[in-house]
Design a protein around this motif. Structure first.
Motif, PDB file in Angstrom:
ATOM      1  N   GLU A 293      -6.101   2.237   5.497  1.00 32.14           N
ATOM      2  CA  GLU A 293      -7.228   1.397   5.880  1.00 32.14           C
ATOM      3  C   GLU A 293      -7.620   0.506   4.713  1.00 32.14           C
ATOM      4  OE1 GLU A 293     -11.440   1.779   8.334  1.00 32.14           O
ATOM      5  OE2 GLU A 293     -10.441   3.577   7.574  1.00 32.14           O
ATOM      6  N   ILE A 294      -8.000  -0.722   5.028  1.00 31.81           N
ATOM      7  CA  ILE A 294      -8.387  -1.685   4.011  1.00 31.81           C
ATOM      8  C   ILE A 294      -9.789  -2.214   4.293  1.00 31.81           C
ATOM      9  CG2 ILE A 294      -6.034  -2.410   3.434  1.00 31.81           C
ATOM     10  CD1 ILE A 294      -6.481  -4.842   5.280  1.00 31.81           C
TER      11      ILE A 294
ATOM     12  N   CYS B 127      -8.852  -9.072  11.387  1.00 30.70           N
ATOM     13  CA  CYS B 127      -8.104  -8.286  10.398  1.00 30.70           C
ATOM     14  C   CYS B 127      -7.490  -7.050  11.042  1.00 30.70           C
ATOM     15  CB  CYS B 127      -9.057  -7.864   9.268  1.00 30.70           C
ATOM     16  SG  CYS B 127      -8.301  -6.816   8.009  1.00 30.70           S
TER      17      CYS B 127
ATOM     18  N   CYS C 223      -5.152 -11.498   9.023  1.00 32.85           N
ATOM     19  CA  CYS C 223      -4.785 -10.792   7.802  1.00 32.85           C
ATOM     20  C   CYS C 223      -4.686  -9.297   8.079  1.00 32.85           C
ATOM     21  CB  CYS C 223      -5.816 -11.059   6.703  1.00 32.85           C
ATOM     22  SG  CYS C 223      -7.477 -10.414   7.089  1.00 32.85           S
ATOM     23  N   GLY C 224      -4.153  -8.558   7.103  1.00 31.75           N
ATOM     24  CA  GLY C 224      -4.211  -7.111   7.193  1.00 31.75           C
ATOM     25  C   GLY C 224      -2.893  -6.378   7.184  1.00 31.75           C
ATOM     26  N   LEU C 225      -2.926  -5.153   7.675  1.00 34.98           N
ATOM     27  CA  LEU C 225      -1.839  -4.197   7.500  1.00 34.98           C
ATOM     28  C   LEU C 225      -0.656  -4.478   8.424  1.00 34.98           C
ATOM     29  CD1 LEU C 225      -3.994  -0.959   7.222  1.00 34.98           C
ATOM     30  CD2 LEU C 225      -2.931  -2.238   5.360  1.00 34.98           C
TER      31      LEU C 225
ATOM     32  N   LYS D  83      -7.011  -3.819  10.333  1.00 35.61           N
ATOM     33  CA  LYS D  83      -7.733  -3.065   9.308  1.00 35.61           C
ATOM     34  C   LYS D  83      -7.228  -1.640   9.092  1.00 35.61           C
ATOM     35  CE  LYS D  83     -12.524  -2.301   7.835  1.00 35.61           C
ATOM     36  NZ  LYS D  83     -12.361  -0.964   7.280  1.00 35.61           N
ATOM     37  N   LYS D  84      -6.635  -1.049  10.133  1.00 37.47           N
ATOM     38  CA  LYS D  84      -6.290   0.361  10.034  1.00 37.47           C
ATOM     39  C   LYS D  84      -4.977   0.653  10.752  1.00 37.47           C
ATOM     40  CE  LYS D  84      -8.446   4.883  11.017  1.00 37.47           C
ATOM     41  NZ  LYS D  84      -9.652   5.521  11.596  1.00 37.47           N
TER      42      LYS D  84
ATOM     43  N   ASN E 252      -0.405  -5.483   2.909  1.00 37.95           N
ATOM     44  CA  ASN E 252      -1.641  -6.152   3.319  1.00 37.95           C
ATOM     45  C   ASN E 252      -1.361  -7.653   3.346  1.00 37.95           C
ATOM     46  OD1 ASN E 252      -4.216  -7.092   3.770  1.00 37.95           O
ATOM     47  ND2 ASN E 252      -5.107  -6.237   1.903  1.00 37.95           N
ATOM     48  N   LYS E 253      -1.096  -8.183   4.532  1.00 38.19           N
ATOM     49  CA  LYS E 253      -0.731  -9.598   4.664  1.00 38.19           C
ATOM     50  C   LYS E 253      -1.952 -10.494   4.472  1.00 38.19           C
ATOM     51  CE  LYS E 253      -0.355 -12.216   8.451  1.00 38.19           C
ATOM     52  NZ  LYS E 253      -0.797 -13.574   8.042  1.00 38.19           N
TER      53      LYS E 253
ATOM     54  N   LEU F 152       0.811  -1.214   0.000  1.00 39.66           N
ATOM     55  CA  LEU F 152       0.000   0.000   0.000  1.00 39.66           C
ATOM     56  C   LEU F 152       0.845   1.265   0.000  1.00 39.66           C
ATOM     57  CD1 LEU F 152      -1.942  -2.287   1.182  1.00 39.66           C
ATOM     58  CD2 LEU F 152      -3.169  -0.410   2.268  1.00 39.66           C
TER      59      LEU F 152
END
Length: 219
Positions: free
Chosen positions: A210-211, A194, A57-59, A196-197, A17-18, A7
């Motif tokens: 953010e995703i 997740c 998952c996520g950032l 997420k942010k 983003n894993k 990102l």
């Protein structure tokens, strides 16, 4: 392994983003860890700043050098980097908003752990009778937003489980029987947690990443 989405990138770090199901670091019995695969993808050695569970998952922030890793680890430790999560859990928390302050035991030591949370939505899913279930089954699910005050291993998972709201898909700390039901009925194979942010200090001000977090059910 699929390509890992990036990102943001500057001279010090990547923000990625894993995907779920990937261990961030190698070890015995672990194949294709994130640090090795991402190094292959970028063509340079990378350094972990913080970690996510394999099934989260996520950032994430990944550093390009040891000096950058040290700097960003300190920024996280001093709360200048803010990490926020979203999860879907079985059941319902006692309050719509609050702070969970339960100690955790890690490596034989008792450590303070603090998680702020707010419940975004509570809803029911009803599954009709089946060949193996003569009656319909209704499951209460909560969507919860979480803000970490400390960063202990499995902190969110343990805190929510202790408060009778285990994360969907968490077979280690959660409700194995209900997980099995949702795997069968909704094909949920992953833990629904997740990162997420992320709010990070960049170029003299805070920048927010953010995703979206998609889940396989309607509510």
């Amino acid at each position: 392994m699929k390509e890992i989405p990036v990102l943001y990138e500057n001279e010090e770090i990547y923000i990625i983003n894993k995907p779920t199901g990937i261990s961030v670091q190698g070890g015995q019995g672990i194949s294709h860890p994130l640090d090795e695969e991402f190094a292959k993808m970028t063509g340079q050695k990378v350094h972990l700043v913080h970690r996510l569970d394999k099934d989260t998952c996520g950032l994430m922030i990944i550093a390009k050098s040891p000096n950058a890793a040290s700097k960003w680890t300190k920024l996280i430790g001093s709360k200048q980097v803010q990490k926020e999560y979203v999860t879907y859990c079985f059941g319902k928390l006692d309050k719509a908003k609050g702070v969970i302050n339960d100690t955790l035991i890690q490596h034989g030591e008792t450590k303070n752990a603090v998680t702020e949370y707010s419940v975004e939505k509570v809803f029911d899913i009803t599954f009709p009778p089946s060949e193996t279930r003569p009656e319909s089954k209704t499951v209460t699910i909560s969507k919860v937003h979480l803000f970490l005050k400390t960063g202990r291993m499995h902190q969110i998972r343990i805190h929510l489980s202790k408060n009778n709201c285990p994360i969907i898909g968490d077979d280690q700390h959660g409700n194995f029987k209900l997980n099995k039901l949702l795997k069968k009925e909704l094909k949920i194979k992953n833990m629904l947690l997740c990162s997420k942010k992320l709010t990070v200090p960049l170029d003299g001000h805070n920048k927010v990443f953010e995703i979206d977090f998609e889940v396989p059910f309607q509510f």
